[in-house]
Design a protein around this motif. Structure first.
Motif, PDB file in Angstrom:
ATOM      1  N   VAL A 239       0.839  -1.207   0.000  1.00 22.18           N
ATOM      2  CA  VAL A 239       0.000   0.000   0.000  1.00 22.18           C
ATOM      3  C   VAL A 239       0.869   1.249   0.000  1.00 22.18           C
ATOM      4  O   VAL A 239       0.635   2.199  -0.770  1.00 22.18           O
ATOM      5  N   HIS A 240       1.874   1.263   0.854  1.00 29.59           N
ATOM      6  CA  HIS A 240       2.755   2.435   0.962  1.00 29.59           C
ATOM      7  C   HIS A 240       3.510   2.664  -0.345  1.00 29.59           C
ATOM      8  O   HIS A 240       3.649   3.821  -0.795  1.00 29.59           O
ATOM      9  N   ALA A 241       3.993   1.581  -0.956  1.00 27.06           N
ATOM     10  CA  ALA A 241       4.720   1.711  -2.221  1.00 27.06           C
ATOM     11  C   ALA A 241       3.836   2.257  -3.331  1.00 27.06           C
ATOM     12  O   ALA A 241       4.340   2.843  -4.301  1.00 27.06           O
ATOM     13  N   MET A 242       2.527   2.084  -3.193  1.00 27.36           N
ATOM     14  CA  MET A 242       1.577   2.574  -4.192  1.00 27.36           C
ATOM     15  C   MET A 242       0.973   3.919  -3.801  1.00 27.36           C
ATOM     16  O   MET A 242      -0.055   4.335  -4.342  1.00 27.36           O
ATOM     17  N   ASP A 243       1.620   4.602  -2.847  1.00 26.16           N
ATOM     18  CA  ASP A 243       1.160   5.921  -2.386  1.00 26.16           C
ATOM     19  C   ASP A 243      -0.255   5.870  -1.830  1.00 26.16           C
ATOM     20  O   ASP A 243      -1.052   6.806  -1.998  1.00 26.16           O
ATOM     21  N   GLY A 244      -0.581   4.757  -1.144  1.00 25.89           N
ATOM     22  CA  GLY A 244      -1.888   4.610  -0.537  1.00 25.89           C
ATOM     23  C   GLY A 244      -1.879   4.926   0.940  1.00 25.89           C
ATOM     24  O   GLY A 244      -0.936   5.513   1.473  1.00 25.89           O
TER      25      GLY A 244
END
Length: 484
Positions: free
Chosen positions: A416-421
């Motif tokens: 999620v973090h890697a996808m800017d979520g």
């Protein structure tokens, strides 16, 4: 604080609020000490039940003077441990349940924090208007808690989160002062927009006691459909098509996987398979209109989608009863998961355009980490909020599976973090995600959060230990008392 000082505080509260409103019997307090899913259990000196804002302020002042922490509770339907007390006072807002006023011309309603969400909806309906916030727990959750957690629900696609539905607030501050920000204005740039500090703060900055809510025109017609699809990518394509053709009339677009519908049909009472055959993915679609054309519009749009092979099958509800039956397929999913086994749950958000990518990446990573784990990823595709839940493998012990919670947090949250979520979409942070913020939240944002907390609650008495991690916070672990 000594036991005698605790007794003095409780005596003072009894004198001011009445003995019946200061509850100390363990059996009477039990329901206020446990989080809805049973993941956390807290302790408290007492549950206090003020009748109005002035009594809330009096209680907060007494606790501030005594150095005793307190946590405000509405319906106690939260899912992240945000309302669980750690000693001190539970301040129940259940008795603050009045609709103070309703202005149909201004399309606003002023309500107290203890109003049950369904009551707010009904009051708006009586005036021919709509309060669109809608949650599975709307029959028991209370509007103060909805605002304190910035609740989402099924209508965010068209109407926004709770934050978008509030115009003004009344808040009791940590020192017992009352901030009266109950203005029913859609434009007010006279300084900082203070209400937005408290919406979503989970009672850590102040206690919401009343709100001015924004109402909307009530649709003249609503149509609901259940759609079978080949993939999450096809669901996104259908959403894009419907949004471009229906515009603001598209009021809900909910996503379910095949496994989700399977367990609903297996465990939920009174549900009916919507159509023959199985599909890899499903969407529950709702279109609302101020005219009579909702059903015809939805039929036309889905007919085109079927003809273009964008959808594989679809059924449109022909009555209110059929519409409710289709919604029950989606709304039952959370409750039936426990009957299928233990669940490790994640409430995350990514950009709508990247939901299929996230589902593919996260599912593959979790299945590789634990062969046999069953992914149950569902939710509000229209706003990018997915409840990425994992059901224990068949034959695995529940306790052993739940011990893997931190491991799966790392897998899912890193993606999620890697996808800017966001790792906290609509349920909030509370306890369960507080220390996860140390890994994923921008350090400057964390510093600002700590500064705000220190400025508004310098003695740390309001819902201590929630939302804002300490600088030396421990790594997140499985919630204590986690169970199926």
């Amino acid at each position: 604080m000594s036991p005698s000082s605790h007794a003095d505080l409780l005596d003072a509260l009894r004198a001011q609020l009445g003995p019946a409103q200061v509850i100390t019997a363990s059996d009477a307090m039990a329901g206020h000490l446990t989080e809805m899913r049973g993941l956390y259990r807290g302790t408290a000196l007492a549950v206090v039940r003020p009748a109005n804002t002035e009594e809330v302020a009096l209680t907060v002042r007494a606790c501030a003077q005594a150095g005793v922490p307190l946590v405000a509770q509405g319906g106690n339907t939260g899912l992240v441990g945000g309302g669980v007390p750690a000693g001190g006072i539970v301040l129940s807002l259940a008795r603050l349940d009045r609709v103070r006023s309703l202005d149909p011309v201004n399309a606003t309603m002023t309500v107290e924090a203890g109003c049950i969400l369904a009551t707010v909806q009904e009051a708006a309906e009586t005036a021919g208007l709509l309060f669109p916030l809608s949650l599975a727990s709307e029959g028991s959750c209370r509007i103060g808690g909805n605002l304190a957690t910035n609740a989402g629900g099924t209508a965010v696609l068209a109407y926004g989160n709770a934050r978008d539905l509030v115009l003004g607030l009344e808040v009791v501050l940590a020192d017992g002062r009352i901030w009266n920000g109950l203005k029913a204005l859609r434009k007010d740039n006279a300084g900082y927009d203070l209400k937005q500090l408290f919406v979503g703060s989970e009672g850590t900055l102040g206690i919401i006691t009343a709100a001015v809510l924004k109402l909307h025109p009530r649709p003249a017609s609503t149509a609901t459909a259940f759609v079978g699809l080949a993939s999450a990518g096809a669901a996104l394509a259908l959403l894009t098509r419907l949004r471009s053709r229906a515009g603001g009339r598209l009021t809900a677009f909910e996503y379910m996987p095949r496994f989700g519908l399977e367990i609903v049909l297996r465990h939920a009472e009174g549900v009916v398979r919507p159509f023959a055959g199985d599909h890899a993915a499903y969407a529950l679609v709702e279109i609302s209109s101020e005219g009579p054309e909702a059903e015809a519009l939805l039929e036309d749009l889905l007919g085109e989608a079927l003809q273009d092979e964008l959808a594989e099958d679809a059924v449109v509800a022909r009555s209110t009863a059929q519409s409710k039956a289709l919604w029950r397929l989606r709304e039952s999913l959370s409750e039936v998961q426990r009957r299928e086994g233990a669940s490790i749950k994640h409430d995350v958000a990514v950009a709508v355009s990247r939901v299929p990518e996230f589902l593919e990446r996260a599912s593959a990573a979790c299945e590789a980490a634990l062969p046999g784990v069953r992914v149950c990823a569902f939710g509000h595709l229209g706003d990018g909020n997915i409840h990425f839940n994992l059901t224990q493998p068949i034959g695995m012990e529940a306790a052993a599976f739940l011990d893997l919670w931190p491991r799966f947090n790392r897998i899912v949250h890193d993606i999620v973090h890697a996808m800017d979520g966001s790792i906290a979409a609509e349920h909030g942070v509370g306890l369960i995600k507080r220390d996860e913020l140390l890994r994923y939240k921008d350090p400057v944002a964390l510093d600002l959060m700590r500064r705000l907390k220190a400025a508004l609650d310098p003695d740390g008495i309001l819902n201590p230990g929630k939302v804002v991690p300490s600088e030396s916070g421990a790594a997140a672990s499985a919630p204590p008392g986690a169970g199926p």
